[in-house]
Design a protein around this motif. Structure first.
Motif, PDB file in Angstrom:
ATOM      1  N   TYR A   1     -62.049 -35.729 -50.481  1.00 58.61           N
ATOM      2  CA  TYR A   1     -61.403 -36.376 -49.342  1.00 58.61           C
ATOM      3  C   TYR A   1     -60.949 -35.308 -48.353  1.00 58.61           C
ATOM      4  N   GLY A   2     -60.556 -35.753 -47.172  1.00 53.37           N
ATOM      5  CA  GLY A   2     -60.194 -34.830 -46.116  1.00 53.37           C
ATOM      6  C   GLY A   2     -58.875 -34.111 -46.340  1.00 53.37           C
ATOM      7  N   ALA A   3     -58.717 -32.982 -45.643  1.00 50.54           N
ATOM      8  CA  ALA A   3     -57.465 -32.224 -45.705  1.00 50.54           C
ATOM      9  C   ALA A   3     -56.323 -33.076 -45.187  1.00 50.54           C
ATOM     10  N   GLY A   4     -55.197 -33.028 -45.897  1.00 45.88           N
ATOM     11  CA  GLY A   4     -54.020 -33.772 -45.485  1.00 45.88           C
ATOM     12  C   GLY A   4     -53.912 -35.151 -46.080  1.00 45.88           C
TER      13      GLY A   4
ATOM     14  N   GLY B   1     -53.834 -37.916 -49.289  1.00 45.80           N
ATOM     15  CA  GLY B   1     -53.007 -37.873 -50.485  1.00 45.80           C
ATOM     16  C   GLY B   1     -53.566 -37.025 -51.608  1.00 45.80           C
ATOM     17  N   ALA B   2     -54.872 -37.184 -51.889  1.00 38.28           N
ATOM     18  CA  ALA B   2     -55.484 -36.419 -52.975  1.00 38.28           C
ATOM     19  C   ALA B   2     -55.439 -34.925 -52.693  1.00 38.28           C
ATOM     20  N   ASP B   3     -55.619 -34.564 -51.436  1.00 40.85           N
ATOM     21  CA  ASP B   3     -55.588 -33.153 -51.042  1.00 40.85           C
ATOM     22  C   ASP B   3     -54.180 -32.576 -51.206  1.00 40.85           C
ATOM     23  N   VAL B   4     -53.183 -33.323 -50.757  1.00 38.03           N
ATOM     24  CA  VAL B   4     -51.789 -32.862 -50.873  1.00 38.03           C
ATOM     25  C   VAL B   4     -51.426 -32.666 -52.333  1.00 38.03           C
ATOM     26  N   LEU B   5     -51.820 -33.628 -53.181  1.00 37.76           N
ATOM     27  CA  LEU B   5     -51.527 -33.522 -54.613  1.00 37.76           C
ATOM     28  C   LEU B   5     -52.207 -32.308 -55.226  1.00 37.76           C
ATOM     29  N   MET B   6     -53.489 -32.104 -54.921  1.00 37.83           N
ATOM     30  CA  MET B   6     -54.216 -31.019 -55.561  1.00 37.83           C
ATOM     31  C   MET B   6     -53.665 -29.664 -55.157  1.00 37.83           C
ATOM     32  N   ARG B   7     -53.246 -29.523 -53.915  1.00 38.34           N
ATOM     33  CA  ARG B   7     -52.680 -28.246 -53.484  1.00 38.34           C
ATOM     34  C   ARG B   7     -51.346 -27.977 -54.173  1.00 38.34           C
ATOM     35  N   LEU B   8     -50.595 -29.037 -54.433  1.00 37.43           N
ATOM     36  CA  LEU B   8     -49.350 -28.886 -55.177  1.00 37.43           C
ATOM     37  C   LEU B   8     -49.634 -28.434 -56.609  1.00 37.43           C
ATOM     38  N   ILE B   9     -50.568 -29.087 -57.270  1.00 37.55           N
ATOM     39  CA  ILE B   9     -50.912 -28.733 -58.652  1.00 37.55           C
ATOM     40  C   ILE B   9     -51.546 -27.354 -58.719  1.00 37.55           C
ATOM     41  N   ALA B  10     -52.350 -27.011 -57.709  1.00 38.09           N
ATOM     42  CA  ALA B  10     -53.018 -25.707 -57.695  1.00 38.09           C
ATOM     43  C   ALA B  10     -52.014 -24.561 -57.712  1.00 38.09           C
ATOM     44  N   ASN B  11     -50.899 -24.738 -57.042  1.00 40.15           N
ATOM     45  CA  ASN B  11     -49.872 -23.683 -57.020  1.00 40.15           C
ATOM     46  C   ASN B  11     -49.355 -23.376 -58.417  1.00 40.15           C
TER      47      ASN B  11
ATOM     48  N   VAL C   1     -56.548 -20.534 -57.327  1.00 39.72           N
ATOM     49  CA  VAL C   1     -57.216 -21.832 -57.385  1.00 39.72           C
ATOM     50  C   VAL C   1     -57.515 -22.238 -55.949  1.00 39.72           C
ATOM     51  N   VAL C   2     -58.790 -22.331 -55.628  1.00 41.52           N
ATOM     52  CA  VAL C   2     -59.230 -22.627 -54.266  1.00 41.52           C
ATOM     53  C   VAL C   2     -59.529 -24.121 -54.149  1.00 41.52           C
ATOM     54  N   VAL C   3     -58.793 -24.808 -53.284  1.00 43.04           N
ATOM     55  CA  VAL C   3     -59.027 -26.228 -53.043  1.00 43.04           C
ATOM     56  C   VAL C   3     -60.033 -26.365 -51.904  1.00 43.04           C
ATOM     57  N   GLU C   4     -61.135 -27.033 -52.181  1.00 46.08           N
ATOM     58  CA  GLU C   4     -62.212 -27.178 -51.203  1.00 46.08           C
ATOM     59  C   GLU C   4     -62.429 -28.654 -50.888  1.00 46.08           C
ATOM     60  N   ASN C   5     -62.235 -29.023 -49.627  1.00 46.33           N
ATOM     61  CA  ASN C   5     -62.400 -30.410 -49.207  1.00 46.33           C
ATOM     62  C   ASN C   5     -63.855 -30.694 -48.852  1.00 46.33           C
TER      63      ASN C   5
ATOM     64  N   ALA D   1     -65.346 -34.182 -47.870  1.00 42.35           N
ATOM     65  CA  ALA D   1     -65.120 -35.606 -47.673  1.00 42.35           C
ATOM     66  C   ALA D   1     -66.386 -36.322 -47.222  1.00 42.35           C
ATOM     67  N   GLY D   2     -66.375 -37.644 -47.377  1.00 39.96           N
ATOM     68  CA  GLY D   2     -67.456 -38.473 -46.860  1.00 39.96           C
ATOM     69  C   GLY D   2     -68.018 -39.417 -47.892  1.00 39.96           C
ATOM     70  N   ALA D   3     -68.526 -40.553 -47.416  1.00 41.19           N
ATOM     71  CA  ALA D   3     -69.184 -41.562 -48.260  1.00 41.19           C
ATOM     72  C   ALA D   3     -68.277 -42.019 -49.397  1.00 41.19           C
ATOM     73  N   GLY D   4     -67.009 -42.238 -49.079  1.00 43.77           N
ATOM     74  CA  GLY D   4     -66.083 -42.749 -50.083  1.00 43.77           C
ATOM     75  C   GLY D   4     -65.808 -41.790 -51.216  1.00 43.77           C
ATOM     76  N   GLY D   5     -66.025 -40.504 -50.973  1.00 40.62           N
ATOM     77  CA  GLY D   5     -65.817 -39.493 -52.007  1.00 40.62           C
ATOM     78  C   GLY D   5     -67.097 -39.036 -52.677  1.00 40.62           C
ATOM     79  N   ASN D   6     -68.201 -39.695 -52.380  1.00 38.31           N
ATOM     80  CA  ASN D   6     -69.454 -39.382 -53.074  1.00 38.31           C
ATOM     81  C   ASN D   6     -70.028 -38.015 -52.720  1.00 38.31           C
ATOM     82  N   ILE D   7     -69.786 -37.540 -51.501  1.00 36.79           N
ATOM     83  CA  ILE D   7     -70.309 -36.230 -51.112  1.00 36.79           C
ATOM     84  C   ILE D   7     -69.670 -35.125 -51.953  1.00 36.79           C
ATOM     85  N   GLY D   8     -68.366 -35.190 -52.107  1.00 37.88           N
ATOM     86  CA  GLY D   8     -67.676 -34.208 -52.933  1.00 37.88           C
ATOM     87  C   GLY D   8     -68.056 -34.317 -54.392  1.00 37.88           C
ATOM     88  N   MET D   9     -68.230 -35.542 -54.868  1.00 37.76           N
ATOM     89  CA  MET D   9     -68.656 -35.743 -56.257  1.00 37.76           C
ATOM     90  C   MET D   9     -70.019 -35.117 -56.515  1.00 37.76           C
ATOM     91  N   LEU D  10     -70.940 -35.317 -55.580  1.00 35.32           N
ATOM     92  CA  LEU D  10     -72.282 -34.774 -55.746  1.00 35.32           C
ATOM     93  C   LEU D  10     -72.245 -33.254 -55.800  1.00 35.32           C
TER      94      LEU D  10
END
Length: 325
Positions: free
Chosen positions: A40-43, A45-55, A65-69, A71-80
């Motif tokens: 999902y995109g930066a900013g 909810g999922a991104d905010v949570l992951m950056r918190l956990i990454a710390n 721990v590098v968080v890489e966004n 986003a697109g297609a309902g999350g499918n692009i990142g999943m792929l």
């Protein structure tokens, strides 16, 4: 939609020291930065949570721990992207109820199979959604008033839907309350919130993460939570289930997955570090502040949980004839 938690059978894993060359043993993992793909995109909810956990994670890993966004297609692009990564312990996915339970029933040509392309690492939290409004005749905790209005004006009220979870929540609400609220789909929360506060739509189903500040400021009123019980993420707001829609419970979740074939030793270590991260009092407080209830399940329990969730979300999607255009 959180079924009873699982007590998974603990399997004994005996690894022969000669099964892999010494260089392939994960005993020194990690030796470089670890990447976590957020689909999902930066900013959001999922991104905010992951950056918190990454710390917290990088303290235990001893590596960034590098968080890489992606986003697109309902999350499918990142999943792929995550599924196609080497299962070497250096790429993980922040998966959700949408990406790893619902999407396979909504997108017929995903290009991936969540059940077989990923190994579960740990559940880290659950996320009730909230139904909000700017309508002056609908008070806080006003689900009964909304249902009554929807019955007298079938099809007249529209609801903003900025996520897969929101689409499923509305379908289940219409079925449970016998209403005909009309969904208006958005690609993300920002435009949906703008339209809600600008009067273009009267209602919105979204995460507490996205809605909380606007509720606190008085710009929005919270009609009800989608969880079956009250939640610390939004004190004072009653569940929809406690306002005349008995049994209503549709809850999102976030967890960590690895590409299938990742070493069991790495999965176990990562899962343990995630448990430690979510047990930190400051991290738990911050998770609640962004709308996530901390809830840890280890790899085996999380795997069983996801299998059940896939059936539950699939049943709702099929029963309600939900499709993504």
């Amino acid at each position: 939609m959180l079924p009873a938690l699982f007590r998974a059978t603990i399997l004994s894993l005996t690894v022969c020291a000669t099964a892999l060359p010494a260089a392939a043993q994960p005993t020194s993992w990690p030796e470089k930065p670890v990447r976590v793909i957020v689909p999902y995109g930066a900013g959001q909810g999922a991104d905010v949570l992951m950056r918190l956990i990454a710390n917290e994670l990088q303290k235990g890993l001893g590596q960034p721990v590098v968080v890489e966004n992606k986003a697109g297609a309902g999350g499918n692009i990142g999943m792929l992207a995550a599924a196609q990564s080497k299962p070497d312990g250096y790429t993980f996915l922040l998966g959700t109820n949408a990406t790893n339970a619902a999407n396979e029933f909504l997108y017929p040509n995903m290009g991936i199979k969540p059940a077989s392309d990923f190994d579960a690492v740990a559940l880290i939290g659950i996320l009730p959604s909230v139904l909000t409004t700017t309508e002056p005749n609908l008070p806080t905790n006003g689900i009964a008033a909304l249902v009554a209005q929807a019955h007298t004006q079938p099809g007249a009220l529209s609801v903003g839907l900025p996520s897969t979870t929101a689409i499923v929540v509305l379908a289940q609400l219409n079925k449970s309350a016998q209403t005909k609220l009309q969904g208006v789909r958005y690609k993300a929360s920002g435009q949906a919130l703008t339209d809600l506060m600008g009067g273009q739509i009267p209602l919105l189903i979204d995460t507490v993460t996205a809605s909380r500040a606007h509720i606190a400021s008085g710009k929005l009123r919270a009609l009800g939570l989608t969880s079956s019980k009250p939640s610390d993420v939004l004190p004072g707001v009653k569940p929809i289930a406690e306002q005349g829609v008995s049994g209503f419970n549709v809850v999102g979740w976030d967890g960590i997955f690895a590409p299938h074939g990742t070493s069991p030793d790495i999965l176990k270590k990562m899962s343990t570090l995630l448990r430690q991260a979510t047990e930190q009092p400051d991290t738990r407080r911050k998770m609640i502040e962004i709308g996530v209830e901390p809830l840890y399940l280890d790899s085996q329990a999380f795997d069983a949980f996801v299998k059940t969730e896939r059936n539950v979300w699939g049943d709702i999607i099929r029963t309600n004839g939900i499709a993504i255009d």
